[in-house]
Design an enzyme around this catalytic site. Structure first.
Site, PDB file in Angstrom:
ATOM      1  N   LYS A 121      27.937 -34.052 -83.137  1.00  0.00           N
ATOM      2  CA  LYS A 121      27.012 -33.879 -84.117  1.00  0.00           C
ATOM      3  C   LYS A 121      28.355 -33.380 -85.357  1.00  0.00           C
ATOM      4  O   LYS A 121      29.363 -32.975 -84.798  1.00  0.00           O
ATOM      5  CB  LYS A 121      26.082 -32.708 -84.116  1.00  0.00           C
ATOM      6  CG  LYS A 121      26.493 -31.188 -83.700  1.00  0.00           C
ATOM      7  CD  LYS A 121      25.396 -30.461 -83.204  1.00  0.00           C
ATOM      8  CE  LYS A 121      25.962 -29.079 -82.607  1.00  0.00           C
ATOM      9  NZ  LYS A 121      24.850 -28.231 -82.256  1.00  0.00           N
ATOM     10  N   ARG A 133      14.107 -21.259 -82.522  1.00  0.00           N
ATOM     11  CA  ARG A 133      14.181 -22.243 -83.496  1.00  0.00           C
ATOM     12  C   ARG A 133      13.604 -23.725 -83.246  1.00  0.00           C
ATOM     13  O   ARG A 133      12.600 -23.677 -83.790  1.00  0.00           O
ATOM     14  CB  ARG A 133      15.754 -22.517 -83.340  1.00  0.00           C
ATOM     15  CG  ARG A 133      16.326 -23.367 -84.565  1.00  0.00           C
ATOM     16  CD  ARG A 133      17.935 -23.406 -84.316  1.00  0.00           C
ATOM     17  NE  ARG A 133      18.284 -24.269 -83.055  1.00  0.00           N
ATOM     18  CZ  ARG A 133      19.532 -24.640 -83.005  1.00  0.00           C
ATOM     19  NH1 ARG A 133      20.587 -24.549 -83.890  1.00  0.00           N
ATOM     20  NH2 ARG A 133      19.902 -25.228 -81.920  1.00  0.00           N
ATOM     21  N   TYR A 186      45.471 -17.011-109.315  1.00  0.00           N
ATOM     22  CA  TYR A 186      44.218 -16.493-109.729  1.00  0.00           C
ATOM     23  C   TYR A 186      43.996 -15.029-109.762  1.00  0.00           C
ATOM     24  O   TYR A 186      44.269 -14.732-108.613  1.00  0.00           O
ATOM     25  CB  TYR A 186      42.975 -17.317-109.415  1.00  0.00           C
ATOM     26  CG  TYR A 186      43.091 -18.794-109.883  1.00  0.00           C
ATOM     27  CD1 TYR A 186      43.361 -19.102-111.451  1.00  0.00           C
ATOM     28  CD2 TYR A 186      42.981 -19.805-108.842  1.00  0.00           C
ATOM     29  CE1 TYR A 186      43.102 -20.366-111.762  1.00  0.00           C
ATOM     30  CE2 TYR A 186      43.113 -21.227-109.628  1.00  0.00           C
ATOM     31  CZ  TYR A 186      43.043 -21.454-110.883  1.00  0.00           C
ATOM     32  OH  TYR A 186      43.046 -22.702-111.233  1.00  0.00           O
ATOM     33  N   MET A 199      41.715 -24.047-105.238  1.00  0.00           N
ATOM     34  CA  MET A 199      40.807 -25.376-104.741  1.00  0.00           C
ATOM     35  C   MET A 199      41.877 -26.355-103.848  1.00  0.00           C
ATOM     36  O   MET A 199      41.395 -26.603-103.241  1.00  0.00           O
ATOM     37  CB  MET A 199      40.264 -25.871-105.750  1.00  0.00           C
ATOM     38  CG  MET A 199      39.508 -26.811-105.458  1.00  0.00           C
ATOM     39  SD  MET A 199      38.474 -27.811-106.765  1.00  0.00           S
ATOM     40  CE  MET A 199      37.219 -26.682-107.338  1.00  0.00           C
TER      41      MET A 199
HETATM   42  C1  PLP Z   1      25.345 -27.732 -80.817  1.00  0.00           C
HETATM   43  C2  PLP Z   1      24.448 -27.749 -79.618  1.00  0.00           C
HETATM   44  C3  PLP Z   1      25.095 -27.876 -78.504  1.00  0.00           C
HETATM   45  C4  PLP Z   1      26.668 -27.727 -78.124  1.00  0.00           C
HETATM   46  O1  PLP Z   1      27.047 -26.328 -78.327  1.00  0.00           O
HETATM   47  P1  PLP Z   1      28.348 -25.850 -78.285  1.00  0.00           P
HETATM   48  O2  PLP Z   1      28.462 -24.092 -78.200  1.00  0.00           O
HETATM   49  O3  PLP Z   1      29.405 -26.320 -79.236  1.00  0.00           O
HETATM   50  O4  PLP Z   1      29.028 -26.238 -76.674  1.00  0.00           O
HETATM   51  C5  PLP Z   1      24.398 -27.733 -77.258  1.00  0.00           C
HETATM   52  N1  PLP Z   1      23.347 -28.230 -77.365  1.00  0.00           N
HETATM   53  C6  PLP Z   1      22.440 -28.106 -78.373  1.00  0.00           C
HETATM   54  C7  PLP Z   1      20.910 -27.977 -78.657  1.00  0.00           C
HETATM   55  C8  PLP Z   1      23.159 -27.923 -79.646  1.00  0.00           C
HETATM   56  O5  PLP Z   1      22.553 -28.116 -80.830  1.00  0.00           O
END
Ligand code: PLP
Length: 403
Positions: A69, A168, A298, A346
């Site tokens: 992801k 969640r 800055y 930036m």
């Molecule tokens: C992001 C995620 C993972 C991976 O987590 P890590 O800590 O990066 O290994 C696993 N399961 C779910 C449901 C996630 O959202």
């Protein structure tokens, strides 16, 4: 009386261009221009090593679902997914349907789990692209079953998520009977319960009394499903920290993200043998010789206490180099640590190369990763910015090409 002339529109004559453009590796994309010396290097060998290291840790009978992801935690989702699948991952996980479609468009054919749920309007794409949705609500099931019926496709594999304490996403254990009733009904025949999962809230905490309780709730839910005749073949729980800390919780599959990129959420829960896949580099644009007392960047927060040579580096917070690291961050030049001086801006940062009299324009600067015998770790950067390592990796912006 003034005469109003029509506004003169400036135009640029086309010039045949022979500059440093190169074709992106994906031929369907437009050529890209890369002249800026700032880039992130992604070491595919490290990604393979990390997948194999995880596979060894969990044993060959346990599947590995590679979490890609957020553009593969900033490493490039397509390249990362291809590398992990070729190295033996069972499939990939993304958060969004859009991210899943991106993988399918790149001809990645392995299972792709969509972790973020089924949003109304996404169900036909999920079916059409053969994505595997994670579900926890009756509405998810209804939407998906209708889409399968419309398409005439065979039953769609789904993974049921149970909320055992993360508060969640997921069905609460008490909601399972209602979902099972639905799956047993007529529309339920369009879906196939392939997996059941939950997610740890505290697996990376030093003092973790939560995960055992979550596991208890999970096995309780598995028993409840079994009593109704459901035995989903793929049960999965562990993220990266979980697979290190809770070996008895590997079940049929683990879901590592950060471990595959070579880190842990903290050094204490890092799997031994990982290699950091991303490094970030740039070059010194120019050197500025300044007297003691000169003030830098800055806000003039930093006053030089000695005659100094500052290297100007074209990296800033728009690249994901957080401004809040100003006054703390270091970079490597000629294998030596140099302080970042004054506020990170930036697009540009200033580094103190006074102690490296030979450092000159064009000099390589390493912001993350190894140079010479030293290296700047993801944990160090995260510490300077007071964020978790994930935020640094995901935050390296699109403006920084991945090579
Ligand atoms: C992001 C995620 C993972 C991976 O987590 P890590 O800590 O990066 O290994 C696993 N399961 C779910 C449901 C996630 O959202």
């Amino acid at each position: 009386m003034s005469v109003r002339l029509p506004i003169q529109r400036d135009t640029v004559a086309p010039v045949r261009y022979t500059g440093p453009e190169r074709r992106s590796r994906d031929r369907r994309q437009a050529p890209i221009v890369e002249v800026r010396p700032t880039y992130a290097r992604i070491d595919a060998g490290a990604l393979v090593n990390n997948l194999q290291t995880v596979q060894r840790a969990v044993g060959l009978r346990c599947r590995v679902l590679a979490v890609v992801k957020a553009d593969g935690y900033g490493h490039g989702a397509i390249e990362a997914a291809r590398t992990f699948v070729d190295a033996g991952a069972w499939g990939c996980a993304v958060s969004l349907v859009e991210e899943g479609v991106e993988l399918r468009q790149a001809d990645i054919l392995a299972p792709v789990l969509v972790l973020g749920g089924v949003h109304p309007g996404s169900e036909d794409v999920i079916v059409h692209r053969s994505l595997t949705p994670v579900v926890w609500a009756r509405e998810h099931l209804q939407l998906l079953a209708a889409a399968v019926r419309r398409s005439g496709a065979p039953p769609l594999p789904i993974h049921l998520k149970i909320d055992t304490g993360m508060s969640r996403l997921g069905a609460l254990p008490g909601q399972l009977p209602e979902l099972v009733d639905w799956l047993e009904g007529e529309d339920g025949q369009h879906l196939r319960l392939e997996g059941v999962m939950t997610h740890f809230a505290c697996a990376d905490e030093a003092d973790d009394s939560t995960s055992p309780r979550q596991l208890e709730a999970f096995t309780g839910s598995l028993a409840a499903l079994a009593s109704r005749g459901f035995h989903p073949p793929i049960r999965h729980v562990c993220n990266s920290a979980g697979l290190v800390r809770l070996p008895h919780a590997h079940f049929d599959m683990v879901r590592p993200g950060i471990a595959l990129y070579g880190a842990g959420s903290s050094p204490e829960v890092e799997l031994p043998g990982l290699q950091m896949a991303m490094s970030v580099h740039s070059r010194i644009l120019g050197i500025r010789e300044l007297p003691a007392g000169a003030r830098v960047s800055y806000g003039h927060r930093r006053e030089l206490t000695r005659p100094s040579r500052l290297g100007i580096v074209p990296v800033g917070y728009a690249d994901g180099y957080p401004r809040r690291m100003s006054g703390k961050a270091q970079v490597l030049v000629r294998g030596h640590r140099c302080d970042v001086v004054g506020n990170i801006t930036m697009d540009v940062s200033m580094v103190d190369v006074t102690d490296l009299p030979d450092a000159r324009e064009g000099e390589r600067v390493t912001l993350l990763g190894a140079q010479g015998r030293d290296r700047i770790s993801l944990y160090e950067l995260a510490g300077w910015a007071d964020v978790i390592p994930y935020e640094i990796a995901c935050g390296i912006s699109k403006r920084v090409p991945r090579r």
